[in-house]
Design a protein around this motif. Structure first.
Motif, PDB file in Angstrom:
ATOM      1  N   ASP A  71      39.070  29.853  55.159  1.00 40.60           N
ATOM      2  CA  ASP A  71      37.929  30.652  54.731  1.00 40.60           C
ATOM      3  C   ASP A  71      38.435  31.994  54.184  1.00 40.60           C
ATOM      4  OD1 ASP A  71      35.300  31.475  54.348  1.00 40.60           O
ATOM      5  OD2 ASP A  71      35.181  32.367  56.341  1.00 40.60           O
ATOM      6  N   PHE A  72      38.105  32.292  52.942  1.00 37.65           N
ATOM      7  CA  PHE A  72      38.443  33.577  52.333  1.00 37.65           C
ATOM      8  C   PHE A  72      37.407  33.886  51.261  1.00 37.65           C
ATOM      9  CE2 PHE A  72      41.164  30.247  50.389  1.00 37.65           C
ATOM     10  CZ  PHE A  72      40.661  30.244  49.089  1.00 37.65           C
ATOM     11  N   ASP A  73      37.415  35.142  50.775  1.00 37.33           N
ATOM     12  CA  ASP A  73      36.492  35.525  49.725  1.00 37.33           C
ATOM     13  C   ASP A  73      36.997  34.964  48.401  1.00 37.33           C
ATOM     14  OD1 ASP A  73      34.166  37.300  48.821  1.00 37.33           O
ATOM     15  OD2 ASP A  73      35.789  37.973  47.529  1.00 37.33           O
ATOM     16  N   VAL A  74      36.280  34.026  47.853  1.00 38.27           N
ATOM     17  CA  VAL A  74      36.754  33.284  46.687  1.00 38.27           C
ATOM     18  C   VAL A  74      36.933  34.157  45.443  1.00 38.27           C
ATOM     19  CG1 VAL A  74      36.164  31.439  45.053  1.00 38.27           C
ATOM     20  CG2 VAL A  74      35.943  31.053  47.508  1.00 38.27           C
ATOM     21  N   PRO A  75      35.963  34.983  45.054  1.00 39.22           N
ATOM     22  CA  PRO A  75      36.177  35.808  43.857  1.00 39.22           C
ATOM     23  C   PRO A  75      37.405  36.708  43.966  1.00 39.22           C
ATOM     24  CG  PRO A  75      33.860  35.784  44.435  1.00 39.22           C
ATOM     25  CD  PRO A  75      34.587  35.145  45.577  1.00 39.22           C
ATOM     26  N   THR A  76      37.643  37.256  45.165  1.00 33.48           N
ATOM     27  CA  THR A  76      38.815  38.106  45.361  1.00 33.48           C
ATOM     28  C   THR A  76      40.103  37.303  45.199  1.00 33.48           C
ATOM     29  OG1 THR A  76      37.604  39.569  46.852  1.00 33.48           O
ATOM     30  CG2 THR A  76      40.008  39.645  46.962  1.00 33.48           C
ATOM     31  N   MET A  77      40.118  36.082  45.739  1.00 32.31           N
ATOM     32  CA  MET A  77      41.309  35.250  45.623  1.00 32.31           C
ATOM     33  C   MET A  77      41.574  34.870  44.174  1.00 32.31           C
ATOM     34  SD  MET A  77      43.821  34.015  47.350  1.00 32.31           S
ATOM     35  CE  MET A  77      43.266  34.000  49.074  1.00 32.31           C
ATOM     36  N   VAL A  78      40.516  34.593  43.411  1.00 32.80           N
ATOM     37  CA  VAL A  78      40.689  34.288  41.988  1.00 32.80           C
ATOM     38  C   VAL A  78      41.284  35.485  41.259  1.00 32.80           C
ATOM     39  CG1 VAL A  78      39.470  33.821  39.825  1.00 32.80           C
ATOM     40  CG2 VAL A  78      38.927  32.508  41.865  1.00 32.80           C
ATOM     41  N   LEU A  79      40.811  36.682  41.566  1.00 25.14           N
ATOM     42  CA  LEU A  79      41.375  37.887  40.954  1.00 25.14           C
ATOM     43  C   LEU A  79      42.860  38.013  41.275  1.00 25.14           C
ATOM     44  CD1 LEU A  79      38.619  40.612  41.562  1.00 25.14           C
ATOM     45  CD2 LEU A  79      39.312  39.625  39.373  1.00 25.14           C
ATOM     46  N   ALA A  80      43.219  37.741  42.530  1.00 26.96           N
ATOM     47  CA  ALA A  80      44.619  37.846  42.936  1.00 26.96           C
ATOM     48  C   ALA A  80      45.485  36.812  42.223  1.00 26.96           C
ATOM     49  CB  ALA A  80      44.736  37.688  44.448  1.00 26.96           C
ATOM     50  N   ILE A  81      45.000  35.582  42.133  1.00 31.79           N
ATOM     51  CA  ILE A  81      45.745  34.506  41.485  1.00 31.79           C
ATOM     52  C   ILE A  81      45.949  34.809  40.003  1.00 31.79           C
ATOM     53  CG2 ILE A  81      45.612  32.088  40.744  1.00 31.79           C
ATOM     54  CD1 ILE A  81      44.168  31.526  43.432  1.00 31.79           C
ATOM     55  N   ARG A  82      44.880  35.187  39.330  1.00 30.76           N
ATOM     56  CA  ARG A  82      44.979  35.461  37.896  1.00 30.76           C
ATOM     57  C   ARG A  82      45.770  36.735  37.644  1.00 30.76           C
ATOM     58  NH1 ARG A  82      42.276  32.074  34.875  1.00 30.76           N
ATOM     59  NH2 ARG A  82      42.623  33.402  33.058  1.00 30.76           N
ATOM     60  N   GLY A  83      45.639  37.723  38.520  1.00 30.38           N
ATOM     61  CA  GLY A  83      46.417  38.943  38.362  1.00 30.38           C
ATOM     62  C   GLY A  83      47.906  38.694  38.494  1.00 30.38           C
ATOM     63  N   ALA A  84      48.285  37.862  39.465  1.00 27.50           N
ATOM     64  CA  ALA A  84      49.693  37.528  39.649  1.00 27.50           C
ATOM     65  C   ALA A  84      50.228  36.752  38.447  1.00 27.50           C
ATOM     66  CB  ALA A  84      49.868  36.713  40.927  1.00 27.50           C
ATOM     67  N   ARG A  85      49.416  35.821  37.962  1.00 28.63           N
ATOM     68  CA  ARG A  85      49.821  35.052  36.780  1.00 28.63           C
ATOM     69  C   ARG A  85      50.026  35.966  35.583  1.00 28.63           C
ATOM     70  NH1 ARG A  85      47.199  34.259  32.266  1.00 28.63           N
ATOM     71  NH2 ARG A  85      47.573  32.416  30.980  1.00 28.63           N
ATOM     72  N   ASP A  86      49.051  36.836  35.331  1.00 25.76           N
ATOM     73  CA  ASP A  86      49.135  37.720  34.165  1.00 25.76           C
ATOM     74  C   ASP A  86      50.328  38.671  34.264  1.00 25.76           C
ATOM     75  OD1 ASP A  86      46.867  36.486  33.234  1.00 25.76           O
ATOM     76  OD2 ASP A  86      45.505  38.122  33.771  1.00 25.76           O
ATOM     77  N   ALA A  87      50.581  39.185  35.475  1.00 26.33           N
ATOM     78  CA  ALA A  87      51.710  40.096  35.661  1.00 26.33           C
ATOM     79  C   ALA A  87      53.036  39.374  35.428  1.00 26.33           C
ATOM     80  CB  ALA A  87      51.671  40.695  37.062  1.00 26.33           C
ATOM     81  N   ALA A  88      53.119  38.130  35.879  1.00 28.66           N
ATOM     82  CA  ALA A  88      54.345  37.355  35.688  1.00 28.66           C
ATOM     83  C   ALA A  88      54.588  37.084  34.207  1.00 28.66           C
ATOM     84  CB  ALA A  88      54.264  36.041  36.460  1.00 28.66           C
TER      85      ALA A  88
END
Length: 215
Positions: free
Chosen positions: A161-178
């Motif tokens: 259980d986690f906050d889904v919109p926040t996790m999407v931001l983290a996933i996409r942010g990590a991808r974009d930074a990479a």
């Protein structure tokens, strides 16, 4: 017979025009990647495409913004098809999440001009096109799809259980930074980065209880 001949000629014209448009878009991607969006001109694109004049570009596109919109759409199409094919080969949402990073960074290796061009367009798009040539709408669609995908994983017990919109931001942010790092550093190890990000988000999303995935 005359009607059939006219129809055949129209089909041939359409095929030729589509091929020419694709040729121009591909050349524009390479020019933007090499020179940057602000320094991209019809003259450079015509030279890259091997066209005799910029008039051929103007015939197919109503100005630079129209062409860049087509460039953005092509980059998004290629990226979406490539990543989707990679993810579809994986079984289970946790495995697909791991594959997401490998696929996106492999995309950078396979289509380096595409990602460089897109980064330059996003960084330099002006107020005359606040929608970033249609890219923002596409990103919103992708985010909505990822949110649903993560929620489905929570529902089946694959994800905690986690906050889904926040996790999407983290996933996409990590991808974009990479991707940004890989574009700036030719020695950047994209495969190693993909593995590290996959491990990180596997830990961040994994179900840590003894709950078995639901059917």
């Amino acid at each position: 017979m005359q009607a059939k001949d006219r129809s055949r000629k129209q089909e041939e014209r359409t095929f030729t025009e589509n091929a020419r448009r694709a040729q121009i878009v591909d050349a524009a991607i390479e020019v933007v990647a090499e020179h940057g969006y602000p320094n991209t001109s019809f003259a450079k694109i015509a030279k890259q495409a091997g066209l005799s004049s910029t008039g051929m570009i103007s015939y197919h596109f109503n100005g630079k913004n129209d062409l860049i919109r087509a460039v953005t759409a092509e980059i998004v199409r290629v990226a979406s098809e490539f990543v989707t094919a990679e993810l579809d080969a994986e079984a289970g949402r946790a495995a697909r999440l791991r594959a997401y990073f490998a696929a996106n960074l492999a995309l950078l290796d396979k289509y380096p001009h595409h990602q460089r061009a897109l980064s330059s367009i996003v960084a330099n798009a002006g107020a005359e096109d606040p929608q970033l040539f249609g890219l923002l709408d596409k990103l919103a669609e992708f985010a909505a799809t990822q949110e649903q995908w993560l929620r489905d994983g929570q529902r089946t017990g694959e994800f905690r259980d986690f906050d889904v919109p926040t996790m999407v931001l983290a996933i996409r942010g990590a991808r974009d930074a990479a991707i940004a790092r890989a574009i700036a550093d030719p020695n950047f190890d994209t495969a190693a980065c993909a593995r590290e990000l996959a491990d990180t988000f596997d830990i961040a999303t994994r179900q840590t209880t003894a709950t078995e995935p639901k059917s």
